[in-house]
Structures are given as structure tokens and as C-alpha cells.
Design a protein around this motif. Structure first.
Motif, PDB file in Angstrom:
ATOM      1  N   VAL A 308      48.069  51.287  61.712  1.00  0.00           N
ATOM      2  CA  VAL A 308      46.968  51.051  62.763  1.00  0.00           C
ATOM      3  C   VAL A 308      45.289  50.179  62.531  1.00  0.00           C
ATOM      4  CG1 VAL A 308      44.968  52.667  63.285  1.00  0.00           C
ATOM      5  CG2 VAL A 308      46.900  53.332  63.238  1.00  0.00           C
ATOM      6  N   GLY A 309      45.265  49.750  63.523  1.00  0.00           N
ATOM      7  CA  GLY A 309      44.497  47.788  63.058  1.00  0.00           C
ATOM      8  C   GLY A 309      45.269  47.059  62.281  1.00  0.00           C
ATOM      9  N   ALA A 310      44.865  46.434  61.732  1.00  0.00           N
ATOM     10  CA  ALA A 310      44.770  45.262  60.886  1.00  0.00           C
ATOM     11  C   ALA A 310      44.938  45.489  59.464  1.00  0.00           C
ATOM     12  CB  ALA A 310      43.488  43.917  60.840  1.00  0.00           C
ATOM     13  N   PRO A 311      45.971  45.254  58.214  1.00  0.00           N
ATOM     14  CA  PRO A 311      46.296  45.295  57.474  1.00  0.00           C
ATOM     15  C   PRO A 311      44.999  44.697  56.639  1.00  0.00           C
ATOM     16  CG  PRO A 311      47.786  43.173  58.591  1.00  0.00           C
ATOM     17  CD  PRO A 311      46.827  43.642  59.695  1.00  0.00           C
ATOM     18  N   ARG A 312      45.230  45.120  55.741  1.00  0.00           N
ATOM     19  CA  ARG A 312      44.328  44.186  54.289  1.00  0.00           C
ATOM     20  C   ARG A 312      44.852  43.763  53.391  1.00  0.00           C
ATOM     21  NH1 ARG A 312      39.528  47.391  54.940  1.00  0.00           N
ATOM     22  NH2 ARG A 312      38.753  45.965  52.847  1.00  0.00           N
ATOM     23  N   ARG A 313      43.955  42.825  52.328  1.00  0.00           N
ATOM     24  CA  ARG A 313      44.737  42.234  51.582  1.00  0.00           C
ATOM     25  C   ARG A 313      43.141  42.366  50.412  1.00  0.00           C
ATOM     26  NH1 ARG A 313      48.253  37.583  50.253  1.00  0.00           N
ATOM     27  NH2 ARG A 313      47.531  36.772  48.615  1.00  0.00           N
ATOM     28  N   PHE A 314      43.826  42.911  48.827  1.00  0.00           N
ATOM     29  CA  PHE A 314      43.214  43.015  47.726  1.00  0.00           C
ATOM     30  C   PHE A 314      43.521  42.559  46.346  1.00  0.00           C
ATOM     31  CE2 PHE A 314      43.122  46.744  50.154  1.00  0.00           C
ATOM     32  CZ  PHE A 314      41.609  47.157  50.622  1.00  0.00           C
ATOM     33  N   ASP A 315      43.017  40.965  46.662  1.00  0.00           N
ATOM     34  CA  ASP A 315      43.686  40.141  45.885  1.00  0.00           C
ATOM     35  C   ASP A 315      42.949  40.614  43.936  1.00  0.00           C
ATOM     36  OD1 ASP A 315      44.992  38.044  47.513  1.00  0.00           O
ATOM     37  OD2 ASP A 315      43.192  37.524  48.507  1.00  0.00           O
ATOM     38  N   TYR A 316      43.678  39.594  43.358  1.00  0.00           N
ATOM     39  CA  TYR A 316      43.398  39.897  41.698  1.00  0.00           C
ATOM     40  C   TYR A 316      44.119  38.946  40.906  1.00  0.00           C
ATOM     41  CZ  TYR A 316      47.808  43.395  41.696  1.00  0.00           C
ATOM     42  OH  TYR A 316      49.240  43.340  41.974  1.00  0.00           O
ATOM     43  N   ASP A 317      43.369  38.166  40.122  1.00  0.00           N
ATOM     44  CA  ASP A 317      43.900  36.788  38.808  1.00  0.00           C
ATOM     45  C   ASP A 317      44.302  37.740  38.053  1.00  0.00           C
ATOM     46  OD1 ASP A 317      44.439  34.926  38.247  1.00  0.00           O
ATOM     47  OD2 ASP A 317      42.777  34.181  38.222  1.00  0.00           O
ATOM     48  N   LEU A 318      45.252  37.394  37.367  1.00  0.00           N
ATOM     49  CA  LEU A 318      45.803  38.511  36.502  1.00  0.00           C
ATOM     50  C   LEU A 318      45.829  36.718  34.933  1.00  0.00           C
ATOM     51  CD1 LEU A 318      48.852  40.231  37.703  1.00  0.00           C
ATOM     52  CD2 LEU A 318      46.564  41.065  36.984  1.00  0.00           C
ATOM     53  N   SER A 319      45.173  35.416  35.784  1.00  0.00           N
ATOM     54  CA  SER A 319      45.103  34.647  34.368  1.00  0.00           C
ATOM     55  C   SER A 319      43.993  35.337  33.515  1.00  0.00           C
ATOM     56  CB  SER A 319      45.164  33.676  35.060  1.00  0.00           C
ATOM     57  OG  SER A 319      43.889  33.072  35.662  1.00  0.00           O
ATOM     58  N   GLY A 320      44.422  34.539  32.249  1.00  0.00           N
ATOM     59  CA  GLY A 320      43.267  34.847  31.666  1.00  0.00           C
ATOM     60  C   GLY A 320      43.215  35.884  30.171  1.00  0.00           C
ATOM     61  N   THR A 321      42.307  35.953  29.866  1.00  0.00           N
ATOM     62  CA  THR A 321      42.066  36.943  28.878  1.00  0.00           C
ATOM     63  C   THR A 321      42.760  38.922  29.190  1.00  0.00           C
ATOM     64  OG1 THR A 321      40.036  37.246  29.033  1.00  0.00           O
ATOM     65  CG2 THR A 321      40.520  36.058  27.028  1.00  0.00           C
ATOM     66  N   ALA A 322      42.950  39.990  28.441  1.00  0.00           N
ATOM     67  CA  ALA A 322      43.354  40.888  28.917  1.00  0.00           C
ATOM     68  C   ALA A 322      42.232  42.001  29.701  1.00  0.00           C
ATOM     69  CB  ALA A 322      43.871  41.422  27.843  1.00  0.00           C
ATOM     70  N   ASP A 323      40.669  41.955  28.725  1.00  0.00           N
ATOM     71  CA  ASP A 323      39.552  42.438  29.525  1.00  0.00           C
ATOM     72  C   ASP A 323      39.663  41.876  30.511  1.00  0.00           C
ATOM     73  OD1 ASP A 323      39.281  43.634  27.627  1.00  0.00           O
ATOM     74  OD2 ASP A 323      37.869  41.948  26.165  1.00  0.00           O
ATOM     75  N   HIS A 324      39.668  40.352  30.985  1.00  0.00           N
ATOM     76  CA  HIS A 324      39.759  39.994  32.147  1.00  0.00           C
ATOM     77  C   HIS A 324      40.912  40.550  33.514  1.00  0.00           C
ATOM     78  CE1 HIS A 324      38.809  37.412  35.973  1.00  0.00           C
ATOM     79  NE2 HIS A 324      40.302  36.802  35.734  1.00  0.00           N
ATOM     80  N   ARG A 325      41.502  40.330  32.902  1.00  0.00           N
ATOM     81  CA  ARG A 325      43.236  40.911  33.789  1.00  0.00           C
ATOM     82  C   ARG A 325      42.695  42.392  34.236  1.00  0.00           C
ATOM     83  NH1 ARG A 325      46.220  38.278  30.091  1.00  0.00           N
ATOM     84  NH2 ARG A 325      46.786  40.482  29.251  1.00  0.00           N
ATOM     85  N   ASP A 326      42.075  43.299  33.516  1.00  0.00           N
ATOM     86  CA  ASP A 326      41.802  44.818  33.457  1.00  0.00           C
ATOM     87  C   ASP A 326      40.559  44.867  34.080  1.00  0.00           C
ATOM     88  OD1 ASP A 326      42.584  47.361  32.450  1.00  0.00           O
ATOM     89  OD2 ASP A 326      40.306  47.681  31.821  1.00  0.00           O
ATOM     90  N   ALA A 327      39.948  43.971  34.589  1.00  0.00           N
ATOM     91  CA  ALA A 327      38.754  43.209  35.062  1.00  0.00           C
ATOM     92  C   ALA A 327      38.983  43.739  36.502  1.00  0.00           C
ATOM     93  CB  ALA A 327      37.708  43.076  34.621  1.00  0.00           C
ATOM     94  N   GLN A 328      40.069  42.356  36.413  1.00  0.00           N
ATOM     95  CA  GLN A 328      40.380  42.216  38.057  1.00  0.00           C
ATOM     96  C   GLN A 328      41.080  43.464  38.648  1.00  0.00           C
ATOM     97  OE1 GLN A 328      40.260  39.387  40.185  1.00  0.00           O
ATOM     98  NE2 GLN A 328      39.124  38.902  38.804  1.00  0.00           N
ATOM     99  N   VAL A 329      42.073  44.421  37.950  1.00  0.00           N
ATOM    100  CA  VAL A 329      42.827  45.430  39.020  1.00  0.00           C
ATOM    101  C   VAL A 329      41.722  46.229  38.859  1.00  0.00           C
ATOM    102  CG1 VAL A 329      44.379  47.561  37.557  1.00  0.00           C
ATOM    103  CG2 VAL A 329      44.863  44.780  37.260  1.00  0.00           C
ATOM    104  N   ARG A 330      40.915  46.640  38.150  1.00  0.00           N
ATOM    105  CA  ARG A 330      40.004  47.359  37.928  1.00  0.00           C
ATOM    106  C   ARG A 330      39.364  47.736  39.850  1.00  0.00           C
ATOM    107  NH1 ARG A 330      36.461  48.085  35.494  1.00  0.00           N
ATOM    108  NH2 ARG A 330      36.695  46.735  33.667  1.00  0.00           N
TER     109      ARG A 330
END
Length: 521
Positions: A308-330
Motif C-alpha cells: 500500500v502506498g510508496a516504500p519508505r527509507r530511514f537512513d542512518y550513518d554508522l561512522s564515528g563514535t559509539a554515541d554517534h552511531r547509537d544516536a543515528q540508530v535511535r
């Protein structure tokens, strides 16, 4: 559940007291971690706690022993995973060494090595892995774990200060801050949910000082009250309700040396989530999500398995520090959950586990593929998605990840591609995951020949409703008056070709047998 706030307005005396208390309890935690071993019965735990009680307090000793036990158990699980990975690598190398050179492998088993040079290099690597495996098994048998309080990465930074652009004093400040221990477990029924590190409803923070530092108290009963106040902007009402009801709340204080700030984190447990029946989750459809190394591909499906409808894409960047990666995932999961909340749908995800799939012995020269699966945050995504979905009340359905990408590209990528929409392989895999969660088959129906299509050029491959009649089956009788007279019982065998006198029925294709001759002849 955890919320955090900055301790603003601390005086120099407050910071000195916090550092003294954290350094003293950190040394006790290091001592207790060193004495931890395989004996974790009540008697051993009580003796360890009794030894630390005289140097701190009973509640501080309980928090220290519980934290060190959790840290020891985490390192123990990591050692077990390391042993399994080494065993898999050793077994693969031994099997491939036993095969002739150049022998091709199959889908389930690898083949022999390509050259004599590679075979010789793998024999040397086999000895290295066997030595590592023997050392790991010896540590497992004795209960020894290798833990660096403060972090192994920060410890190795000490030898590369120029690359990290740090001085020895700056590194020393970070190292001491990371090794401090300032956390206390909550207790239900006690005042404000914690007797050791307490935050009152009027935002006052007080600490019960250990016995050697009791002379620094500025309040009765050996407590030190900080001049800073806290006010949790996020979920402050939930925290305040627990504090007023004297329910358990755990606290942790830590220093961020880079920002020159102190933070206080409050945490508590939430009730377990009740399981929802699968039939109730499938009503109205759901959202299929395909996990990838740099994004989440999602597509909404109705209850019949149609996109139904169009597909969605939710990007995240896993480069950098662990806090940055965790924030991107959240951040990516937050956008996904908000989309599911707007439509009131459940989420179907793959039950991925790459624990034994990241070894280079299994995939050989496929460095790009190994890097791909190693970079996927499977464990972090699973933990974050479960906790965040439970808080929002969104059901989750875990499905088998077998052949989702392959069958999605084979059966769904081309039909879902249009001149205005380009469907990727990951979008098609999201459709497959959703259909598997709904209980529908993944493979699409084969389209009828072009001359037999009623609409001429379209594809009659949309998923039909469960009660829809088939093409060659009998049509259901509609009760009520008719425009013409129909005799009773007429049409009962309309779909039975054998009950009708028509050529080509299945009875004509049965086994032919000649009747016996009559005896009168």
C-alpha cells in the motif's frame, strides 16, 4: 527506562567530594572484580559484600558487588562467543585442508583451497587459532575474564597521544573519570526510592558518604547535599510519580571531561510487555522492515499482503563514535515508530543473527560481504526497537530471514517498479518480510497467458481474498427470488465435471479395463 539531566551550579567543593567518593568506590570495584570467579553462590557473595561494607556502607557494597557481577557475566558471555567463533574457524580450516587443491565447494560446504601457497598459509593460521582456542578454554575453565575498567580503547590511547591530540594530563583526567564508581541501586519502600544516592521531589540531590569520607558530610546521618538541582525534562512526570510513591529508582553520576559537565542519570524498570495474539496483530495489515547496513527499508501492507502506498527509507550513518552511531540508530527507529503509530500498525522485522557469519574462514576472500554483515547493527537495532516499541505499545513480529532478499528481487521487484517509482531490492525484501508475517506465501501467482487475460495487458496477480471463488470453481448460490424458474437441486453439481455429461471429464482419463466375456458365448 532512563532519563538524564545536567548537574548545573556545582561548586568546587561539590566536585571535589564527587571525585573523592567516585575514586574510593572505583578502587573497591576494581578489587571486587579481581576477586570475582566461578563461585557465585550466596555465601561467596555475602563474604565479598561483608569485606566491602567496612570500607563503605552496606548499600554501597551491594551496588559495587552487583555491578562487578554484571560486568563479569558480560565478559563471560563475550568469552563464550569468542570460543564459538574460534571453534568455527578451526573446524572450517581443518575441513578445507583435508580436501584436494582446487576442489569446488557447494552451497552447504566450502571447497578446497585454490593454490599450494594458500594451503600452506592456512596451515600456519590453523596453529595460531588452535593456540588462541586453548588459551580461551583455559580462561573459561578457571573463570578468568579480561576486563579493563575505563575501556580498552582509552587505555591504548595512552600510547598514541599525538594521534589523539591529547596531552598526558588530559588523558589522565579522562582515564580517572571513566574509572570512578558513582551509581546506586534503588530500593522499593525506602524514602524516595533510594537511600544511598537520593533525589527528592523538590530536586535536591544528596549522597550517603562512605565511612572513610564521613567527615565531609554537610547534612545529618553522614550525607552530603549538592548545591545543584535537577529537573528531568523528558519523562519527568513518570519519575516524579515513582519518587512520591517511594518506588525503586537507580541513579548514576558521571563526569564528561571534554565538556566539563556533570550528569545525573535516573533509571527504573518498566512492567513486562504482554504478548499480543498474532491474529490480532494481522488485522488491518502491518509494516515490513528490511534491515541493511545503512538504512531501514519499510513498506506498508494490507491484511491480504498487498503493498500500500510508496516504500519508505530511514537512513542512518554508522561512522564515528559509539554515541554517534547509537544516536543515528535511535533517530531512524524513532521515525519508523512514528510512522507506524500514525497508521496504527504492527512492525515485522527479520530475526537476524550474524554471530557465526562474520568469520573470514567461512567467506574467504569475500571481504566486501564480510564487512557488510559485520557493519550491520543487528544487536543494537533489536534492543532499541524492542524497548522503544514497547514504550509506544507497537507490536513486533519476528520472522525467519531465509531468502527474503532473493525472493523479493525475484517475485516483487519488477512488478512493483513503475515509470514513476523505482523499487529497490531492499524494498522488495520488506514486502516479503511483511507477507511472511501475515502468513501469506511469498511467491506470487503466475500470470495467465496474454490472450487469456480479461483486461488485455494488465497483470492479474493481486492477492485475492480468502473467500473469493476460483476461476474454474462453482459460483455460490445466492438465496432469494430469481428472474427465471430454477428447479430444486439444479446447480448442486455445477462444479463437478464427472456429474455432467461433458467430454474431457476426469472420469474418461481413468485406467481402461475390458469387461470379461459372458459365459453364454
Amino acid at each position: 527506562m532512563a532519563v538524564r539531566d545536567q548537574l548545573k551550579g556545582l561548586t568546587a567543593g561539590d566536585e571535589t567530594v564527587l571525585r573523592l567518593v567516585g575514586d574510593h568506590l572505583g578502587s573497591l570495584a576494581s578489587r571486587d572484580l579481581k576477586s570475582a570467579g566461578l563461585e557465585h553462590d550466596n555465601e561467596a557473595w555475602t563474604s565479598r559484600k561483608r569485606e566491602l561494607t567496612g570500607l563503605s556502607s552496606s548499600r554501597w557494597a551491594g551496588s559495587v558487588t552487583k555491578a562487578t557481577h554484571d560486568q563479569w557475566a558480560l565478559a563471560r558471555r563475550g568469552l563464550a562467543a569468542h570460543i564459538r567463533q574460534l571453534e568455527a574457524g578451526v573446524g572450517t580450516i581443518r575441513y578445507r585442508l583435508s580436501l584436494p587443491l582446487g576442489e569446488k565447494g557447494s552451497k552447504r560446504a566450502p571447497g578446497g583451497y585454490r593454490s599450494r601457497r594458500e594451503w600452506h598459509a592456512k596451515t600456519r593460521r590453523l596453529r595460531v587459532l588452535e593456540d588462541r582456542l586453548a588459551a580461551a578454554r583455559a580462561d573459561w575453565a578457571t573463570g578468568r575474564v579480561r576486563v579493563v575498567r575505563g575501556g580498552k580503547r582509552l587505555l591504548n590511547t595512552r600510547h598514541h597521544l599525538d594521534q589523539a591530540q591529547l596531552t598526558e594530563e588530559e588523558w589522565r583526567a579522562r582515564w580517572e573519570a571513566s574509572r570512578r564508581f558513582l551509581q546506586a541501586d534503588g530500593e522499593s519502600g525506602k524514602r524516595h526510592g533510594n537511600e544511598t544516592l537520593r533525589v527528592s521531589p523538590d530536586d535536591e540531590v544528596s549522597i550517603r558518604l562512605p565511612a572513610p569520607l564521613a567527615h565531609l558530610a554537610n547534612a545529618p546521618h553522614g550525607r552530603y547535599v549538592l548545591t545543584a538541582r535537577v529537573s528531568f525534562a523528558h519523562r519527568g512526570e513518570a519519575w516524579r510519580d515513582r519518587v512520591h510513591a517511594n518506588r525503586a529508582v537507580a541513579y548514576r553520576i558521571h563526569e564528561d571531561v571534554q565538556r566539563q559537565r556533570w550528569y545525573l542519570t535516573a533509571s527504573w524498570t518498566v512492567p513486562p510487555v504482554q504478548a499480543v495474539p498474532l491474529t490480532a496483530v494481522r488485522v488491518g495489515g502491518l509494516i515490513g522492515v528490511d534491515t541493511n547496513a545503512d538504512h531501514l527499508a519499510a513498506w506498508r501492507l494490507d491484511q491480504h499482503g498487498n503493498p500500500v502506498g510508496a516504500p519508505r527509507r530511514f537512513d542512518y550513518d554508522l561512522s564515528g563514535t559509539a554515541d554517534h552511531r547509537d544516536a543515528q540508530v535511535r533517530h531512524a527507529l524513532t521515525r519508523l515508530l512514528h510512522w507506524a503509530t500514525r497508521h496504527g500498525l504492527a512492525i515485522a522485522v527479520e530475526d537476524l543473527n550474524f554471530t557465526a557469519e562474520t568469520t573470514r574462514e567461512k567467506h574467504g576472500r569475500q571481504k566486501k560481504f564480510r564487512k557488510l554483515i559485520s557493519g550491520m547493527p543487528v544487536a543494537r537495532l533489536r534492543a532499541r526497537l524492542v524497548s522503544m516499541a514497547a514504550e509506544l505499545g507497537i507490536p513486533l513480529v519476528a520472522v525467519d530471514p531465509a531468502y527474503t532478499s532473493r525472493w523479493g528481487a525475484q517475485h516483487w521487484q519488477k512488478p512493483l517498479t513503475s515509470p514513476t517509482r523505482k523499487t529497490t531490492r531492499h524494498d522488495a525484501a520488506a514486502v516479503v518480510i511483511g507477507r511472511r508475517a501475515l502468513g501469506h506465501p511469498i511467491r506470487r501467482r503466475t500470470a495467465p497467458p496474454r490472450t487469456h487475460q480479461s483486461d488485455g495487458y494488465g497483470h492479474r496477480t493481486v492477492q485475492a481474498r480468502p473467500g473469493s471463488p476460483g476461476r474454474e470453481g462453482p459460483r455460490p448460490r445466492v438465496p432469494g427470488p430469481r428472474t427465471r424458474s430454477v428447479p430444486p437441486g439444479r446447480g448442486a453439481n455445477a462444479g463437478n465435471q464427472n456429474a455432467q455429461h461433458r467430454p474431457g471429464r476426469s472420469a474418461e482419463h481413468g485406467f481402461w479395463q475390458q469387461d470379461p466375456l459372458p459365459l453364454s458365448l
